[in-house]
Design an enzyme around this catalytic site. Structure first.
Site, short mmCIF file in Angstrom:
data_model
loop_
_atom_site.label_atom_id
_atom_site.label_comp_id
_atom_site.label_asym_id
_atom_site.label_seq_id
_atom_site.Cartn_x
_atom_site.Cartn_y
_atom_site.Cartn_z
CD GLN A 1 -2.40 1.86 0.41
OE1 GLN A 1 -3.02 1.12 -0.36
NE2 GLN A 1 -2.39 3.17 0.25
CD GLN B 1 -3.57 7.91 -1.75
OE1 GLN B 1 -4.29 6.95 -1.96
NE2 GLN B 1 -3.96 9.13 -2.00
N GLY C 1 -10.81 0.52 2.19
CA GLY C 1 -11.92 0.00 1.41
C GLY C 1 -11.39 -0.35 0.04
N GLY C 2 -10.74 0.62 -0.57
CA GLY C 2 -10.17 0.38 -1.88
C GLY C 2 -8.98 1.29 -2.11
CG MET C 3 -4.47 1.94 -3.15
SD MET C 3 -4.54 3.69 -2.61
CE MET C 3 -3.60 4.46 -3.92
CD GLU C 4 -6.49 6.09 -5.43
OE1 GLU C 4 -6.98 5.35 -4.56
OE2 GLU C 4 -6.08 7.24 -5.18
CG ASN C 5 -2.72 0.30 -6.15
OD1 ASN C 5 -2.15 1.35 -5.84
ND2 ASN C 5 -3.04 -0.61 -5.25
CG HIS D 1 -14.05 6.32 -4.21
ND1 HIS D 1 -14.42 7.55 -3.72
CD2 HIS D 1 -12.73 6.20 -3.94
CE1 HIS D 1 -13.37 8.15 -3.19
NE2 HIS D 1 -12.32 7.34 -3.30
CD GLU D 2 -10.86 3.10 -4.42
OE1 GLU D 2 -9.95 3.84 -4.84
OE2 GLU D 2 -11.37 3.25 -3.28
CG HIS E 1 -9.21 7.63 -7.08
ND1 HIS E 1 -8.91 8.94 -6.75
CD2 HIS E 1 -9.66 7.06 -5.92
CE1 HIS E 1 -9.17 9.13 -5.46
NE2 HIS E 1 -9.62 8.01 -4.93
CD GLU F 1 -9.25 9.99 -2.08
OE1 GLU F 1 -10.37 9.58 -2.43
OE2 GLU F 1 -8.20 9.33 -2.25
CG ASP G 1 -2.07 7.42 6.22
OD1 ASP G 1 -3.04 7.55 5.45
OD2 ASP G 1 -1.85 6.42 6.90
CE1 TYR H 1 -10.92 10.52 1.99
CE2 TYR H 1 -11.95 9.34 0.18
CZ TYR H 1 -10.92 9.47 1.09
OH TYR H 1 -9.89 8.57 1.08
NE ARG I 1 -13.46 0.05 4.22
CZ ARG I 1 -14.61 0.12 3.57
NH1 ARG I 1 -15.40 -0.96 3.51
NH2 ARG I 1 -14.99 1.23 2.99
CE LYS J 1 -16.57 3.45 5.96
NZ LYS J 1 -17.36 3.58 4.75
N1 BES Z 1 -7.02 6.67 -2.24
C1 BES Z 1 -7.90 6.25 -1.22
C2 BES Z 1 -7.21 5.42 -0.17
C3 BES Z 1 -6.24 6.18 0.69
C4 BES Z 1 -6.65 7.28 1.39
C5 BES Z 1 -4.95 5.74 0.84
C6 BES Z 1 -5.74 7.95 2.17
C7 BES Z 1 -4.06 6.42 1.62
C8 BES Z 1 -4.45 7.54 2.30
C9 BES Z 1 -9.07 5.44 -1.78
O1 BES Z 1 -9.48 5.84 -3.03
C10 BES Z 1 -10.24 5.66 -0.87
O2 BES Z 1 -10.66 6.78 -0.75
N2 BES Z 1 -10.74 4.60 -0.23
C11 BES Z 1 -11.88 4.67 0.65
C12 BES Z 1 -13.10 4.13 0.00
C13 BES Z 1 -13.95 5.15 -0.65
C14 BES Z 1 -15.23 4.51 -1.18
C15 BES Z 1 -14.27 6.35 0.19
C16 BES Z 1 -11.61 3.78 1.84
O3 BES Z 1 -10.63 3.06 1.82
O4 BES Z 1 -12.39 3.81 2.77
ZN ZN Z 2 -10.36 7.73 -2.98
#
Ligand code: BES
Ligand code: ZN
Length: 638
Positions: free
Chosen positions: A165, A167, A298-302, A325-326, A329, A348, A405, A413, A587, A589
């Site tokens: 990971q 980012q 949740g996800g990462m936009e690799n 969402h991803e 990106h 975001e 971070d 967002y 996760r 979040k």
């Molecule tokens: N790019 C982010 C993940 C991220 C955020 C990595 C901050 C490092 C630091 C990814 O696109 C994202 O926003 N993921 C969210 C899901 C989204 C539906 C809001 C997540 O992981 O909760």
């Molecule tokens: Zn995002």
């Protein structure tokens, strides 16, 4: 397809824009941004000096040692030099640098002192004419980007797993390069793994099945589009693949493949919908890797390969907005990238806005509006938690002295998306869509700052209309805390009904009398549970749980909302479900609010510590970095 402008030309163009080339008048005195910059914004989270020497390509040749939890091998960097520069500065963290060569000989290098957040600068002396250097190195078993999982932490239970990971600033823990989102790089890789494992990366797969070598199985990759280094990503495990459409498919462990493919059936449709809104998809494929439960996001936009938590597999496709969402990106973030982490909202906020537009196209206005209302509630809660004058509620973030971070909140967002929705509502959808599409074309494969966004907005949307700019309160949105009073307020008739039912319940109607609930969607359940008042009686809690079986929910979002209600009210019967949830997925979040809620109570502290001690090995560094201070009591909020 847009050509990638030579990096140094881009840098000087950025400098010109940031210095203000006089195309627009300065803002009126009262509208002045709180933070004014006179010099081009530099990335304070990187030691690199890309205006002197810039990395343009990274070629990796690495082997994965699962016993030692180490990646080792070489990174060969292509460099673009200005005539006077004779050193290149790279970012590293925890890397063991063994040897650096270039132009046929060993090069002198030095590692600077360690900064807790940034790591150590690696300075390499460059003889004249050397434009490629090869660094032999090893990662540390503690590399923040990498998580090495035991077989028992995977779905199959038999083979180990590794994923990265990057980012925001984790890439430097596994690749010695200029780890700044302003330094776009193409990459290629040869990755050798144990014979029974499969490697994937955020790149084109040149050898989908790998080739057998003396030491294992080697996979080759290349990404020809220049990306910020946080998008270089790897996954290694017992992986299977299923194609879903001409450009789309899913990788995951064999045991998860059917469920994952079923959840993601709409993937190809999503890409097509996104293209009609935003212009061509420029990355070739859009595949998804569904990871083991410890994945911190949740996800990462690799690029070409979005990484996703298995908690999106709800069985009813109700959480696929995360994939939208991803995918979004692929434009906001990967094509047009925040040049420094202060502009995280450009990634975001735009993405959250586009995500919702995609949901509207794919699943209709009702669902999109429900999601907007849920998002707005999170925004209000976040602003309340931080306080409306807190500078962390400013879109363009001040990150001095902080790990980007640690500063991630809903502001980037949801305030970001609300800003764009407010512009859309003010100038009209057609007009705004034209701007949006143009924005992605004008800045394709570039990294930009908030100031450059503002410049672009003025030039291509506001077009000198000062009254419109004032009406939009653009400066206030970008540079001031809190929520400007022109923010659009989303509404959803469907959720309004849910609120009425919730009120009836609170006023004494038994749960079983809420007849509509049998057909509620996930979003309606999220809203119902999330809107419950702070305090409920033990009888009410038991009624809800018995009637709706909330503690047994498999849908992670609904269960999460319920567990917060349960902690708030010390509803003991939900505690086994809470413990299960905290120990079976990682996760952040979900983890952070639940642990925080527990730590705020007298009765829950000990449980939180006990559960955390047990679950911590499951979690990725991104989650433990956030949770350690909460559990140790060093931090009670944010
Ligand atoms: N790019 C982010 C993940 C991220 C955020 C990595 C901050 C490092 C630091 C990814 O696109 C994202 O926003 N993921 C969210 C899901 C989204 C539906 C809001 C997540 O992981 O909760
Ligand atoms: Zn995002």
């Amino acid at each position: 397809m847009f050509r990638y402008a030579p990096a140094l030309a881009v840098a000087s163009a950025i400098a010109t824009i940031a210095l203000g080339c006089g195309k627009t008048d300065p803002p009126a005195e009262t509208d002045r941004p709180v933070t004014t910059t006179t010099a081009p914004e530099r990335d304070i989270h990187s030691y690199a000096r890309p205006d002197e020497v810039r990395v343009t390509h990274v070629a990796l040749d690495l082997s994965a040692d699962f016993d030692a939890r180490v990646l080792s091998g070489t990174a060969t960097l292509k460099l673009q030099r200005t005539p006077s520069a004779n050193q290149v500065v790279l970012d590293t963290k925890g890397l063991d640098i063994q040897r650096i060569s270039g132009g046929g000989s060993d090069l002198k290098f030095a590692l600077g002192g360690e900064d807790k957040i940034l790591g150590r600068p690696l300075t390499v002396d460059l003889p004249p004419n050397v434009s490629e250097i090869t660094i032999a190195y090893r990662t540390s078993p503690e590399a923040g980007a990498l998580q090495w999982l035991q077989p028992s932490q995977t779905a199959g239970g038999k083979r180990p797993y590794l994923y990265s990971q990057g980012q925001a600033i984790f890439t430097r823990t596994w690749i010695p390069t200029q780890d700044s989102p302003s330094v776009r790089q193409t990459y290629s890789a040869r990755i050798t793994v144990p014979r029974d494992l499969h490697a994937v990366m955020s790149a084109e797969q040149l050898t989908p099945k790998g080739t057998e070598t003396a030491t294992g199985r080697t996979f080759e990759f290349r990404l020809t589009q220049p990306v910020p280094p946080y998008l270089i990503a790897i996954g290694v495990g017992d992986l299977a693949y299923r194609q879903l459409g001409p450009r789309t498919g899913v990788y995951t462990e064999p045991a998860m493949l059917d469920a994952a493919a079923n959840e993601l059936v709409d993937l190809e449709k999503m890409v097509t919908a996104a293209e009609s809104l935003l212009g061509p998809y420029r990355w070739g494929r859009f595949d998804v890797l569904v990871l083991p439960p410890s994945f911190p996001l949740g996800g990462m936009e690799n690029p070409r390969l979005t990484f996703a938590t298995p908690t999106i597999i709800a069985g009813d496709r109700s959480l696929v907005s995360l994939i939208a969402h991803e995918l979004a990106h692929s434009w906001s973030g990967n094509l047009v990238t925040n040049g420094t982490w202060s502009g995280f909202w450009l990634n975001e906020g735009f993405t959250t806005y586009v995500e919702n537009r995609l949901m509207e196209v794919l699943y209709g206005a009702d669902r999109a509006r429900m999601l907007q209302v849920l998002d707005r509630r999170s925004l209000d809660t976040e602003i309340k938690r931080l306080g409306p004058t807190n500078k962390d509620t400013i879109l363009n973030q001040d990150l001095s002295g902080r790990d980007p971070d640690d500063a991630v909140t809903d502001i980037a967002y949801e305030k970001g998306a609300t800003f764009l929705r407010t512009i859309e509502a003010t100038v009209g959808r057609e007009n705004f869509d034209g701007f949006l599409r143009g924005y992605f074309d004008r800045h394709a494969f570039q990294s930009i700052t908030t100031a450059e966004f503002l410049e672009d907005l003025r030039q291509h949307l506001l077009k000198g209309d000062r009254q419109l700019e004032e009406r939009l309160k653009v400066q206030e949105w970008l540079y001031r805390p809190g929520l400007p009073d022109n923010a659009v307020v989303p509404s959803s008739g469907v959720l309004a009904h849910v609120e009425q039912d919730m009120k009836l319940f609170v006023d004494g109607t038994p749960a079983a009398a809420i007849k509509n609930s049998s057909s509620w969607s996930t979003q309606e359940w999220q809203h119902f549970v999330g809107s419950l008042p702070d305090k409920l009686s033990p009888a009410q809690l038991a009624d809800l749980d018995r009637t709706f079986r909330l503690s047994e929910r498999r849908n992670a979002e609904v269960l999460f909302a319920w567990l917060r209600v349960a902690i708030r009210n010390r509803y003991q019967p939900a505690m086994p479900a809470l413990e299960r949830f905290l120990t079976t997925q990682g996760r952040r979040k979900f983890l952070r609010p639940l642990y925080e809620d527990l730590m705020k109570t007298d009765w829950g502290k000990e449980d939180a510590r006990r559960i955390y001690a047990r679950a911590r090995p499951l979690y990725h560094a991104m989650s433990t970095n956030t949770l350690d201070p909460i559990i140790s009591g060093a931090k009670s909020g944010s």
